[in-house]
Design a protein around this motif. Structure first.
Motif, PDB file in Angstrom:
ATOM      1  N   LEU A 139      25.191 -98.727  -2.901  1.00 28.27           N
ATOM      2  CA  LEU A 139      25.881 -98.733  -4.191  1.00 28.27           C
ATOM      3  C   LEU A 139      25.220 -99.666  -5.206  1.00 28.27           C
ATOM      4  CD1 LEU A 139      29.584 -98.746  -2.970  1.00 28.27           C
ATOM      5  CD2 LEU A 139      28.445 -96.913  -4.231  1.00 28.27           C
ATOM      6  N   LEU A 140      24.733-100.814  -4.719  1.00 30.07           N
ATOM      7  CA  LEU A 140      24.142-101.808  -5.614  1.00 30.07           C
ATOM      8  C   LEU A 140      22.646-101.601  -5.823  1.00 30.07           C
ATOM      9  CD1 LEU A 140      26.001-104.960  -4.253  1.00 30.07           C
ATOM     10  CD2 LEU A 140      26.426-103.766  -6.412  1.00 30.07           C
ATOM     11  N   GLY A 141      22.028-100.762  -5.007  1.00 26.85           N
ATOM     12  CA  GLY A 141      20.593-100.507  -5.145  1.00 26.85           C
ATOM     13  C   GLY A 141      19.730-101.671  -4.687  1.00 26.85           C
ATOM     14  N   ILE A 142      20.207-102.410  -3.673  1.00 28.78           N
ATOM     15  CA  ILE A 142      19.444-103.537  -3.131  1.00 28.78           C
ATOM     16  C   ILE A 142      19.324-103.378  -1.628  1.00 28.78           C
ATOM     17  CG2 ILE A 142      20.096-105.128  -4.984  1.00 28.78           C
ATOM     18  CD1 ILE A 142      22.173-106.335  -3.131  1.00 28.78           C
ATOM     19  N   PRO A 189      35.092-106.049   0.003  1.00 31.65           N
ATOM     20  CA  PRO A 189      36.085-105.362  -0.837  1.00 31.65           C
ATOM     21  C   PRO A 189      35.423-104.591  -1.975  1.00 31.65           C
ATOM     22  CG  PRO A 189      36.684-107.659  -0.515  1.00 31.65           C
ATOM     23  CD  PRO A 189      35.303-107.479   0.032  1.00 31.65           C
ATOM     24  N   GLY A 190      36.004-103.456  -2.308  1.00 28.11           N
ATOM     25  CA  GLY A 190      35.489-102.636  -3.394  1.00 28.11           C
ATOM     26  C   GLY A 190      35.492-103.368  -4.735  1.00 28.11           C
ATOM     27  N   ALA A 191      36.454-104.263  -4.941  1.00 32.01           N
ATOM     28  CA  ALA A 191      36.525-105.019  -6.184  1.00 32.01           C
ATOM     29  C   ALA A 191      35.300-105.920  -6.358  1.00 32.01           C
ATOM     30  CB  ALA A 191      37.795-105.856  -6.232  1.00 32.01           C
ATOM     31  N   ALA A 192      34.794-106.480  -5.264  1.00 27.07           N
ATOM     32  CA  ALA A 192      33.599-107.330  -5.347  1.00 27.07           C
ATOM     33  C   ALA A 192      32.373-106.502  -5.727  1.00 27.07           C
ATOM     34  CB  ALA A 192      33.369-108.041  -4.006  1.00 27.07           C
ATOM     35  N   ILE A 193      32.292-105.284  -5.233  1.00 24.17           N
ATOM     36  CA  ILE A 193      31.170-104.401  -5.562  1.00 24.17           C
ATOM     37  C   ILE A 193      31.260-103.982  -7.025  1.00 24.17           C
ATOM     38  CG2 ILE A 193      30.043-102.212  -5.026  1.00 24.17           C
ATOM     39  CD1 ILE A 193      29.870-104.236  -2.753  1.00 24.17           C
ATOM     40  N   THR A 194      32.446-103.601  -7.446  1.00 25.39           N
ATOM     41  CA  THR A 194      32.661-103.154  -8.839  1.00 25.39           C
ATOM     42  C   THR A 194      32.308-104.256  -9.823  1.00 25.39           C
ATOM     43  OG1 THR A 194      34.427-101.726  -8.068  1.00 25.39           O
ATOM     44  CG2 THR A 194      34.334-102.147 -10.422  1.00 25.39           C
ATOM     45  N   ALA A 195      32.677-105.492  -9.497  1.00 27.33           N
ATOM     46  CA  ALA A 195      32.383-106.625 -10.383  1.00 27.33           C
ATOM     47  C   ALA A 195      30.877-106.812 -10.556  1.00 27.33           C
ATOM     48  CB  ALA A 195      33.017-107.894  -9.829  1.00 27.33           C
ATOM     49  N   LEU A 196      30.103-106.564  -9.505  1.00 27.36           N
ATOM     50  CA  LEU A 196      28.648-106.712  -9.593  1.00 27.36           C
ATOM     51  C   LEU A 196      27.982-105.539 -10.282  1.00 27.36           C
ATOM     52  CD1 LEU A 196      27.864-108.196  -6.091  1.00 27.36           C
ATOM     53  CD2 LEU A 196      27.801-109.378  -8.290  1.00 27.36           C
ATOM     54  N   GLN A 197      28.609-104.385 -10.287  1.00 30.03           N
ATOM     55  CA  GLN A 197      28.023-103.198 -10.914  1.00 30.03           C
ATOM     56  C   GLN A 197      28.188-103.198 -12.425  1.00 30.03           C
ATOM     57  OE1 GLN A 197      30.050-100.088  -8.789  1.00 30.03           O
ATOM     58  NE2 GLN A 197      28.229 -99.605  -7.598  1.00 30.03           N
ATOM     59  N   GLN A 198      29.187-103.899 -12.948  1.00 26.58           N
ATOM     60  CA  GLN A 198      29.441-103.887 -14.380  1.00 26.58           C
ATOM     61  C   GLN A 198      28.338-104.655 -15.124  1.00 26.58           C
ATOM     62  OE1 GLN A 198      33.337-105.470 -14.847  1.00 26.58           O
ATOM     63  NE2 GLN A 198      34.342-103.654 -14.044  1.00 26.58           N
ATOM     64  N   PRO A 199      27.891-104.122 -16.267  1.00 23.64           N
ATOM     65  CA  PRO A 199      26.859-104.816 -17.027  1.00 23.64           C
ATOM     66  C   PRO A 199      27.368-106.130 -17.584  1.00 23.64           C
ATOM     67  CG  PRO A 199      27.628-102.879 -18.204  1.00 23.64           C
ATOM     68  CD  PRO A 199      28.298-102.881 -16.873  1.00 23.64           C
ATOM     69  N   VAL A 200      26.469-107.087 -17.673  1.00 23.90           N
ATOM     70  CA  VAL A 200      26.832-108.428 -18.158  1.00 23.90           C
ATOM     71  C   VAL A 200      26.763-108.487 -19.670  1.00 23.90           C
ATOM     72  CG1 VAL A 200      26.255-110.865 -18.061  1.00 23.90           C
ATOM     73  CG2 VAL A 200      26.036-109.443 -16.034  1.00 23.90           C
TER      74      VAL A 200
END
Length: 70
Positions: A25-28, A59-70
Motif C-alpha cells: 500500500l505504501l510502495g516501500i 491499523p488501517g488508520a496508521a497506513i491512511t495517515a502516511l498515504q495522505q500528502p503533506v
C-alpha cells in the motif's frame, strides 16, 4: 465466554494489515515497514501469533495517515 466474543467483535471493527500488505500500500520495502513497527512509527501496531509465528498487525488508520500528502 461472552467477554471473549465482545473482544473479538471490537477487533473485527478495526481494519489491520500485515507488514507485506502495508508495504504494498505504501510502495516501500517490507523490511522498512517491519523496522518502522519496531521503532513505533505506526501508532497502534501490535504483534500477534499466527501458526507459531509472530507477525505485526498495523491499523488501517496508521497506513491512511502516511498515504495522505503533506
Amino acid at each position: 465466554m461472552r467477554a471473549i466474543v465482545d473482544l473479538g467483535v471490537k477487533m473485527a471493527d478495526q481494519v489491520t494489515y500485515t507488514t507485506y500488505e502495508a508495504a504494498r500500500l505504501l510502495g516501500i520495502d517490507e523490511s522498512n515497514v517491519r523496522r518502522g513497527c519496531y521503532r513505533g512509527r505506526f501508532p497502534g501496531a501490535f504483534r500477534e501469533t499466527v501458526r507459531s509465528r509472530m507477525i505485526w498487525r498495523i491499523p488501517g488508520a496508521a497506513i491512511t495517515a502516511l498515504q495522505q500528502p503533506v
